[in-house]
Write a protein that holds these residues in place. Structure first.
Motif: not given
Length: 414
Positions: A215-217, A219-228, A307-311
Motif C-alpha cells: 500500500d505504501d509503494a 501511494r508513493d507511486c501515485l503521489t510521484l505522478h500527481r494522481v489524486p 490497476q491495484r488502486r482503481a475502483a
C-alpha cells in the motif's frame, strides 16, 4: 505472492525461471513443462517484429523470449527497420485487417515490399531452427528465403473477425508461403492453404508491472505522478489508438460524473511503429477537463499501482486482438469493464469476473454500478484473478509454444 528463496536474484534480473511459477500452477504442471522444454533444449529460434517498445507484441515477446532462454531454448529477437512512410503504410494494413475499408495503393505496396526486401538482406535468418514473424509489418520476409530448411511461422496478433477483403487477399499470398499461421483465437481463423494454430497471449506475474505492491509503494507511486486519490479512480491503460476508443471513454465518464463523483485517468504510450498515436493523443487532450488526467509516461510501476488502486478499469476497445491490459488488471483483482469484442470477450465472462459493454451508455451504467457496490467489486475481482491464474500466465504460453514447435522438425534437434 512474494518471491522468496534462491531464485529471487533471477527474478530481479528479469530471467523468471519456470520454477517461480510452481506455487501458482502446481508441481505437476511445472514438471510437465520442464520435461517438454528438455526435449527442445538446444533448438535455436528467432522472433521478428517491428518494435521493442509499446504494444501487445512487445508485452508478449519480452518475457517469452527470456523464459525460453531460461529453459534452455536459444531464442533471439530481431527487428525490421523502416521509414515513416513504411510505417504509415503498415498502420493502414493493421486497420484494414481489423475491418476498415481503406485503399492500399500500388505505391503503398511498392514501399512496403521494398523495405521488407531491404531488411531481408540484413537479418541473416538462415542460421535458425525456426523463424517466427509477427504481424503484417515484416510479413513479406518469407518471400526472400525460398530455399529455407527450417519452419517459418507467422503470428498475427490482430482482431481478424472481419478483415478488409481486398487487403486480406493481397496479404494472403505472403501468409500462404509460411508453414503455418498462428492466431490468438479460433474465431479469427481464415480460409488458408496452410495450417492454422491458436495461441492466446499471457502475462508475466513477476514483472514490475504485475508483481505485488505494498500500500505504501502504491501511494508513493501515485503521489510521484500527481494522481489524486481523494475520489474513486476510473482508469484506462492502453496505447493512444482510436480502436481503444478513448473518446468514448471520456464521454462515458462525463455521464458517470452526473451520478458519482470520481476521477478519470488515461495512461498510454505510443508504439514506435504506430504513426497515428500522436493524432489520437492530440484529440484526447483537446477534450479533457480538470477531472480527466492524461499521462504519457512509460512507467510499469505506475501501471501496476493504478490497476491495484482503481475502483474500475476500462478497456473500451472496438476491436481487440486479445487485450493484455485486461489480463494485467484482472490479475490484480480489479474489476474490468471491457468492449464486447475479440480477446476481451474471451477473458471476461459478463457479470462473473467483469462486465462486457457495447455502448457509451452501457459503459457508464456499469461504472456507476461498480462504484456504488463495493461487495460486487470484491467478488468480481477475486474471480477475475483466479481466471488469469488458471488460463493466462506465461507458463501456459510457454507450454503452448513447446507443443506447437514439437510438431515441426527443427533440424533434428527436437
Amino acid at each position: 505472492m512474494s518471491v522468496t528463496g534462491p531464485d529471487v536474484g533471477k527474478a530481479t534480473l528479469g530471467l523468471y525461471p519456470l520454477e517461480l511459477y510452481e506455487p501458482l500452477i502446481g508441481r505437476a504442471a511445472t514438471d510437465r513443462i520442464l520435461s517438454k522444454a528438455a526435449r527442445a533444449r538446444g533448438a535455436h529460434i528467432v522472433h521478428v517484429s517491428s518494435t521493442f517498445y509499446g504494444g501487445g507484441v512487445t508485452e508478449i515477446l519480452t518475457p517469452l523470449t527470456l523464459m525460453m532462454n531460461a529453459v534452455g531454448i536459444e531464442t533471439g529477437w530481431r527487428l525490421i527497420q523502416g521509414t515513416p512512410t513504411f510505417f504509415h503504410g503498415t498502420k493502414k494494413l493493421h486497420n484494414a485487417l481489423q475491418g476498415e475499408m481503406i485503399e492500399f495503393s500500388p505505391a503503398d505496396r511498392l514501399i512496403y515490399e521494398e523495405v521488407v526486401f531491404e531488411n531481408s538482406t540484413r537479418l541473416h535468418l538462415s542460421e535458425f531452427d525456426a523463424v517466427i514473424v509477427h504481424d503484417p509489418q515484416p510479413l513479406p520476409l518469407v518471400a526472400h528465403f525460398p530455399g529455407r530448411a527450417m519452419p517459418w511461422l507467422w503470428q498475427c496478433h490482430i482482431d481478424l473477425t472481419e478483415p478488409n477483403g481486398a487487403i486480406w487477399n493481397y496479404l494472403r499470398r505472403f501468409v500462404e508461403q509460411y508453414d503455418a499461421a498462428i492466431l490468438s483465437l479460433p474465431e479469427y481463423a481464415q480460409d488458408l492453404a496452410v495450417n492454422q494454430h491458436f495461441i492466446t497471449p499471457a502475462i508475466n506475474p513477476f514483472s514490475a508491472k504485475n508483481a505485488e505492491m505494498s500500500d505504501d509503494a502504491i501511494r508513493d507511486c501515485l503521489t510521484l505522478h500527481r494522481v489524486p486519490t481523494d475520489r474513486p479512480l476510473v482508469v484506462q491503460i492502453s496505447r493512444f489508438d482510436r480502436w481503444k476508443d478513448p473518446m468514448g471513454v471520456i464521454e462515458a465518464f462525463h455521464k458517470v460524473r452526473e451520478q458519482v463523483d470520481c476521477t478519470l485517468v488515461l495512461v498510454g504510450s505510443s508504439a514506435s511503429d504506430d504513426p497515428e498515436s500522436s493524432i489520437v493523443l492530440e484529440t484526447v487532450m483537446q477534450s479533457i477537463d480538470e477531472r480527466v488526467i492524461v499521462l504519457t509516461v512509460d512507467d510499469p510501476l505506475l501501471v501496476n499501482a493504478l490497476q491495484r488502486r482503481a475502483a474500475v478499469i476500462l478497456q473500451k476497445s472496438t476491436r481487440e486482438g486479445f487485450g493484455l491490459t485486461v489480463t494485467e488488471a484482472m490479475w490484480k483483482g480489479a474489476v474490468v469493464v471491457g468492449g464486447d469484442v475479440g480477446g476481451i470477450r474471451r477473458q471476461i465472462r459478463d457479470g462473473y469476473n467483469g462486465f462486457l459493454v457495447r455502448t457509451v451508455d452501457e459503459t457508464a451504467e456499469r461504472i456507476v454500478q461498480i462504484l456504488r457496490d463495493p461487495r460486487l467489486r470484491e467478488r468480481l475481482g477475486a474471480q477475475a484473478r483466479e481466471s488469469v491464474r488458471q488460463n493466462y500466465l506465461l507458463s501456459r504460453l510457454l507450454e503452448d509454444w513447446l507443443d506447437l514447435l514439437a510438431g515441426y522438425r527443427l533440424r533434428a534437434r527436437m
